[in-house]
Structure formats: structure tokens, C-alpha cells
Design an enzyme around this catalytic site. Structure first.
Site, PDB file in Angstrom:
ATOM      1  N   ARG A 146     -51.540  85.564 -11.163  1.00  0.00           N
ATOM      2  CA  ARG A 146     -52.684  86.556 -10.504  1.00  0.00           C
ATOM      3  C   ARG A 146     -51.545  87.744 -10.414  1.00  0.00           C
ATOM      4  NH1 ARG A 146     -52.801  82.160  -7.038  1.00  0.00           N
ATOM      5  NH2 ARG A 146     -54.539  82.117  -6.345  1.00  0.00           N
ATOM      6  N   LYS A 170     -49.668  81.746  -3.638  1.00  0.00           N
ATOM      7  CA  LYS A 170     -50.203  82.103  -2.490  1.00  0.00           C
ATOM      8  C   LYS A 170     -49.852  80.844  -1.726  1.00  0.00           C
ATOM      9  CE  LYS A 170     -54.971  84.809  -3.002  1.00  0.00           C
ATOM     10  NZ  LYS A 170     -55.820  84.684  -2.805  1.00  0.00           N
ATOM     11  N   HIS A 241     -57.168  92.374 -12.639  1.00  0.00           N
ATOM     12  CA  HIS A 241     -57.607  90.957 -12.540  1.00  0.00           C
ATOM     13  C   HIS A 241     -58.860  90.210 -13.437  1.00  0.00           C
ATOM     14  CE1 HIS A 241     -55.703  88.867  -9.068  1.00  0.00           C
ATOM     15  NE2 HIS A 241     -55.704  89.599  -8.188  1.00  0.00           N
ATOM     16  N   ARG A 244     -57.232  88.120 -15.884  1.00  0.00           N
ATOM     17  CA  ARG A 244     -57.114  86.950 -15.102  1.00  0.00           C
ATOM     18  C   ARG A 244     -58.795  86.139 -15.438  1.00  0.00           C
ATOM     19  NH1 ARG A 244     -55.320  83.219 -11.011  1.00  0.00           N
ATOM     20  NH2 ARG A 244     -56.091  82.644  -9.199  1.00  0.00           N
ATOM     21  N   HIS A 267     -56.201  77.661  -7.437  1.00  0.00           N
ATOM     22  CA  HIS A 267     -57.287  77.549  -6.165  1.00  0.00           C
ATOM     23  C   HIS A 267     -56.918  76.410  -4.975  1.00  0.00           C
ATOM     24  CE1 HIS A 267     -60.414  80.213  -8.957  1.00  0.00           C
ATOM     25  NE2 HIS A 267     -58.589  80.507  -8.334  1.00  0.00           N
ATOM     26  N   TYR A 276     -66.922  80.524 -12.067  1.00  0.00           N
ATOM     27  CA  TYR A 276     -66.287  80.325 -13.369  1.00  0.00           C
ATOM     28  C   TYR A 276     -68.110  79.447 -14.985  1.00  0.00           C
ATOM     29  CZ  TYR A 276     -62.190  83.361 -12.304  1.00  0.00           C
ATOM     30  OH  TYR A 276     -61.805  83.711 -11.883  1.00  0.00           O
TER      31      TYR A 276
END
Length: 295
Positions: A146, A170, A241, A244, A267, A276
Site C-alpha cells: 500500500r 494495517k 494503488h 498494487r 489481506h 483479482y
């Protein structure tokens, strides 16, 4: 709540690179949600919970709003609530697992491998800024990090000999991501003859610096991406992004394992990564239609 809405709208502009009209739409929807919260005596963003959200959506339906409109409001609330969770304003996401009544979410935009090559060829490595930009863009495409993760990197988070980066994602969760030879070589070159020239403070640990010797900001990175995309003649709408998303799509197109991709992207839920697979199926369909004699 007003303060967090302002921070959120800035996040959409800088981190997500959304169009101004889209940001205005989010602002109007959140203004309406804030008015609803005030009516319910909830003035602080930390007071948002699932019941409040459900009652708000129910009121929209009672007022005759179309499924598409309700879906748009839900989209605004979902990303706003995720933002509040990331900012540790909310302990959990009140929008988790709420299904939208409207059309499915738009798939992220990606660049072709040829477009990526054109983009990465634009920085002029003969000067300090160009060398920094080259190393930075190569590293982002090599790892799929990110934007916030890339810019938060310190010099000691990259293992240049063994070829990996320690990334804090995150929730302050650390993950290890491989770094390819090309990105690693440009990173070492940037450290040898680029970064030292712009380091104002030798105690500064940030890997990527602006020309004043401070840690590069999201705004600065976004300007860099737009500049090189324009120079590369890329007509597609591109955001920070995009690199990414392109990283993830190109790995899957070339046979990468979905679970491995999930780990590299950071994730928590593999259903997020599965978006994806839709992109790669679309690509396969295009190839089939183009080359099969009876397509």
C-alpha cells in the site's frame, strides 16, 4: 465527527486518488449521515455502531430512495467505517458483512505489463529525484505494498542482500515480502548515490525522502505517479494503488497461488484477494475470444 469526515475526504483524494466529483458525492452522503447521527444524539464518530447504520439505511429505504442510491450511501459508509477502524476510532467495523442492494463493486483498474514497463522507464536515474522515483516505483510494483506502507518504510526494514522487506500493514501487523532483483538493485543504487545527497538530518530513518530531506508524503507520491503516467502516455485513470492492483493481477496471470498473494498483500480475508481472480478471468476471456477460431 466533522473532523474525521474531513480527514477521510482528504484520504480519498490522496491515498485513493479518487476524482473530485466522486469525493463531492461521498461528502454529500456523509453530510446526510452526520445529520441523521445528530438527530439520534450521536455526535462523535466513535459512537457509530451497527444499529445506527442499519437504522440509517432503513430510513433511506422508507424515504423512497432507489436501491442504487442506498448502495451508494452504503459504499460511502463502508469505506468511512473502515477508515475509522484503521484510525482506531472504532474497535470493530459496523458495516462488516452488510450486503449492498445495488450493483456489484467496480473492479480495480490495472495496467498491462507493457504499460507498467513504460511507466517504470520514465524516471531519469541520472539525477537524484529520478533515481529515488525509480527505486520507489520499482519497489512498489515488486511488492504490491500500500502507498502508506511504502512511505512508512525505514532504511533498516529492507534486507538488500537476501531480498525482502519487512512491512508494517494495517493493525500494525508485520509481513515479509520478497523483493525482486531489479527493484533491489535500484534501491541499493538510490542509497549509494541518491539518498545521502538529500538527507538533511543524518538521524532520519525514512527510506524515501522529499528534496528537503523529510519523509515523502502521500501527496508527493501521488504527484510523482501522475507525472510519470502522463509522460508514459498512459490514458487510463491511474491512482497510487494502481501499481498494487497491477502487481496482484500480473502475479495471478502468471500462475501465482492465491493464498501466497493474500499473504503478500496483507489481506486478512482471502475474499478480498479473490477480486483479482475476476480480473484474470476477464483477461482469459479476451485472449480466448481473440485467438480461438470458433470463439
Amino acid at each position: 465527527m466533522e473532523i474525521y469526515i474531513r480527514h477521510f475526504l482528504n484520504f480519498l483524494a490522496v491515498e485513493r486518488g479518487l476524482a473530485q466529483n466522486t469525493i463531492i458525492s461521498y461528502a454529500l452522503d456523509l453530510k446526510q449521515f452526520k445529520s441523521f447521527c445528530v438527530q439520534r444524539q450521536v455526535k462523535d464518530a466513535g459512537g457509530i455502531d451497527r444499529n445506527l447504520v442499519l437504522n440509517y439505511l432503513l430510513e433511506l429505504k422508507k424515504n423512497g430512495r432507489s436501491p442504487a442510491t442506498v448502495s451508494r450511501h452504503m459504499a460511502a459508509l463502508k469505506i468511512f467505517c473502515r477508515f475509522l477502524v484503521d484510525e482506531q476510532v472504532l474497535g470493530s467495523d459496523p458495516m462488516a458483512n452488510l450486503e449492498s442492494p445495488g450493483p456489484p463493486k467496480k473492479l480495480p483498474g490495472v495496467l498491462t505489463q507493457e504499460e507498467i514497463e513504460r511507466l517504470l522507464e520514465q524516471p531519469r536515474v541520472g539525477n537524484t529525484a529520478g533515481l529515488r522515483d525509480k527505486a520507489m516505483l520499482e519497489l512498489m510494483y515488486a511488492t504490491g505494498m500500500r502507498v502508506s506502507e511504502l512511505l512508512a518504510l525505514d532504511v533498516d526494514q529492507v534486507d538488500y542482500e537476501r531480498g525482502y522487506v519487512r512491512c508494517l500493514g494495517k493493525g500494525a501487523k508485520e509481513r515479509i515480502i520478497p523483493v525482486g532483483t531489479v527493484a533491489r538493485n535500484f534501491l541499493m543504487e538510490y542509497l549509494r548515490r541518491g539518498r545521502a545527497k538529500i538527507t538533511a538530518n543524518h538521524k532520519e530513518q525514512a527510506l524515501f525522502l522529499n528534496m528537503r530531506g523529510k519523509r515523502l508524503t502521500r501527496q508527493g507520491f501521488w504527484k510523482i505517479v501522475k507525472k510519470y503516467a502522463m509522460e508514459a502516455g498512459i490514458a487510463k485513470t491511474i491512482t497510487p494503488h494502481t501499481l498494487r492492483h497491477s502487481f496482484a493481477t500480473h502475479l495471478l496471470e502468471n500462475g501465482a497461488d492465491l493464498r501466497a498473494l493474500q499473504e503478500m498483500l496483507g489481506h486478512a480475508d482471502i475474499t478480498t484477494t479473490q477480486i483479482y481472480t475476476h480480473l484474470t478471468r476477464t483477461k482469459l476471456r479476451e485472449i480466448y475470444n481473440k485467438h480461438h477460431p470458433r470463439a
